[in-house]
Design a protein around this motif. Structure first.
Motif, short mmCIF file in Angstrom:
data_model
loop_
_atom_site.label_atom_id
_atom_site.label_comp_id
_atom_site.label_asym_id
_atom_site.label_seq_id
_atom_site.Cartn_x
_atom_site.Cartn_y
_atom_site.Cartn_z
N TRP A 129 0.27 -2.38 10.97
CA TRP A 129 0.52 -2.82 9.48
C TRP A 129 0.68 -4.34 9.44
CZ3 TRP A 129 5.32 -4.77 6.86
CH2 TRP A 129 6.33 -5.11 7.61
N GLU A 175 0.55 -4.38 4.08
CA GLU A 175 -0.77 -3.73 4.20
C GLU A 175 -0.70 -2.76 5.17
OE1 GLU A 175 -3.99 -6.69 4.45
OE2 GLU A 175 -3.54 -7.58 2.60
N SER A 191 2.37 -9.57 0.44
CA SER A 191 1.96 -8.01 0.33
C SER A 191 2.09 -7.50 1.66
CB SER A 191 0.60 -7.86 0.05
OG SER A 191 -0.29 -8.53 0.97
N LYS A 194 0.82 -1.27 0.00
CA LYS A 194 0.26 0.00 0.15
C LYS A 194 1.01 1.28 -0.19
CE LYS A 194 -4.16 -1.56 0.35
NZ LYS A 194 -4.96 -1.85 1.64
N LYS A 207 -1.02 -14.29 7.99
CA LYS A 207 -0.83 -12.87 8.26
C LYS A 207 -0.16 -12.47 9.53
CE LYS A 207 -4.53 -10.20 7.30
NZ LYS A 207 -6.15 -9.65 7.43
#
Length: 398
Positions: free
Chosen positions: A309, A302, A300, A264, A375
């Motif tokens: 984050w 994020e 990714s 991002k 995650k």
């Protein structure tokens, strides 16, 4: 904290004075701490992290002097306790914790002298104000050092228990590999040329696997014993992600997999340990590539808002069965699988240890034969209390 028999006017006046002077007191204390050669750890922290709970403690002390409310005193003690936990999490020694409080003591007593100067009954005012400050700082030192010691003892117990478990499991793992090597050596006697190739393959695989286990074991033992220090600094996560992309895209594409990496744009700066975050990311990406026979691996970074984050690694691989998910982060645990691939069984345990060091949390979504999503939630600014709120970040992230 303060003598209840002291005149209320003097107490409240000193409280007002400290509240007005809080900014200058903090500035003088920061200069004193940062110039102390025995407090080099202060050089590794940003100013907000170095200040920690000190501004709140000064304001609570001033409030107590003005009001005399015992509840305010209890709040001050609780904040002092949190300060001790914070300093332990930041890697302070107990000597460094006491030294920074000593530095605050020197600054505060100079403020007492300034407050009393020129007042009627200057010596009486000086004596009373010294008593207030001395009681406050003694409380701060006692509560913060006590909590620091508790955190240290708890960490030591966990480390010792983990170390014993590692000794048992690594002994079993290495014994199995050595038995396999011994069997291969026995087959060498009188072996035909074509059988020699098979034996050589056994020896090479076990040699590689033993090296992998020992390397990972060393990493894990350092994480669990907190012998690996947390080196905090600001860095650009986009640069780190580019390095991961360069290191693993070719590996994935050689295997016939699609590889993606994204970030991002709003996630422009992180204050944490860049090397450990890279190790976490690479461990997860390497695992994903290893256990994905076809399809895609995507990593990714994020942005979850001003405080949190996430590192997200998704794959279309073999997935993890429900009964294996709760054990997957344990040392040497390997899922039951028909896949010939075998790792050390330590990679995810290392990741978990590193995530814990950085005050984050790790979460898994997976179904057998339907891929996995790992995650990792991390604070944008690493502090000792961030992990208390990791669950809130997870719920907010959806």
């Amino acid at each position: 904290m303060a003598d209840d028999h002291q005149p209320d006017l003097l107490r409240s006046g000193f409280g007002d004075y400290l509240s007005r002077r809080k900014g200058e007191i903090l500035e003088q204390w920061l200069i004193s701490v940062q110039s102390d050669p025995n407090l080099r750890i202060a050089d590794t922290l940003t100013e907000p992290l170095l200040k920690d709970h000190i501004p709140d403690l000064l304001e609570a002390f001033a409030d107590f002097l003005r009001s005399g409310d015992p509840a305010t005193r209890d709040d001050t003690r609780q904040t002092a306790s949190l300060h001790g936990a914070q300093r332990w999490g930041q890697g302070y020694s107990i000597k460094e914790l006491m030294l920074e409080i000593y530095r605050l003591r020197k600054v505060m007593f100079q403020e007492v002298v300034n407050f009393a100067a020129g007042q009627p009954g200057e010596l009486s005012v000086l004596s009373a104000a010294c008593g207030f400050v001395d009681a406050f700082l003694n409380d701060l030192e006692c509560r913060s050092v006590e909590r620091f010691a508790e955190e240290s003892e708890s960490g030591l117990r966990k480390s010792n228990a983990a170390r014993l478990g590692l000794i048992r499991t690594v002994s079993h793992e290495l014994r199995n590999m050595l038995n396999s090597v011994g069997f291969a050596i026995m087959r060498l006697e009188g072996a035909e040329p074509e059988e020699m190739e098979s034996v050589r393959g056994i020896l090479e695989r076990n040699s590689t696997h033993m090296k992998e286990v020992l390397d990972d074991l060393l990493d894990l033992s350092m994480v669990l014993s907190r012998q690996t220090s947390v080196k905090l600094a600001a860095f650009e996560p986009s640069v780190l992600l580019n390095l991961v992309d360069l290191g693993y895209r070719h590996l994935a594409e050689t295997k016939g997999l699609r590889f993606g990496a994204s970030i991002k744009p709003s996630l422009d700066s992180i204050f944490s340990d860049e090397l450990k975050i890279r190790q976490i990311t690479e461990n997860l990406v390497s695992n994903a590539i290893k256990y994905t026979p076809a399809g895609e691996v995507h990593v990714s970074f994020e942005d979850l808002g001003p405080e949190w984050w996430a590192i997200v690694v998704q794959d279309t691989g073999v997935g993890i069965a429900k009964e294996d998910r709760e054990h997957i982060f344990s040392e040497f645990y390997q899922v039951k699988s028909e896949s010939p691939l075998r790792g050390s069984g330590l990679g995810l345990a290392i990741v978990t240890g590193l995530v814990d060091l950085l005050n984050g949390s790790i979460h898994l979504e997976s179904e057998l034969n339907n891929g996995s999503v790992f995650k990792v939630l991390l604070p944008r600014i690493r502090t000792a209390q961030s992990d208390n709120h990791a669950g809130q970040a997870q719920s907010g992230a959806g």
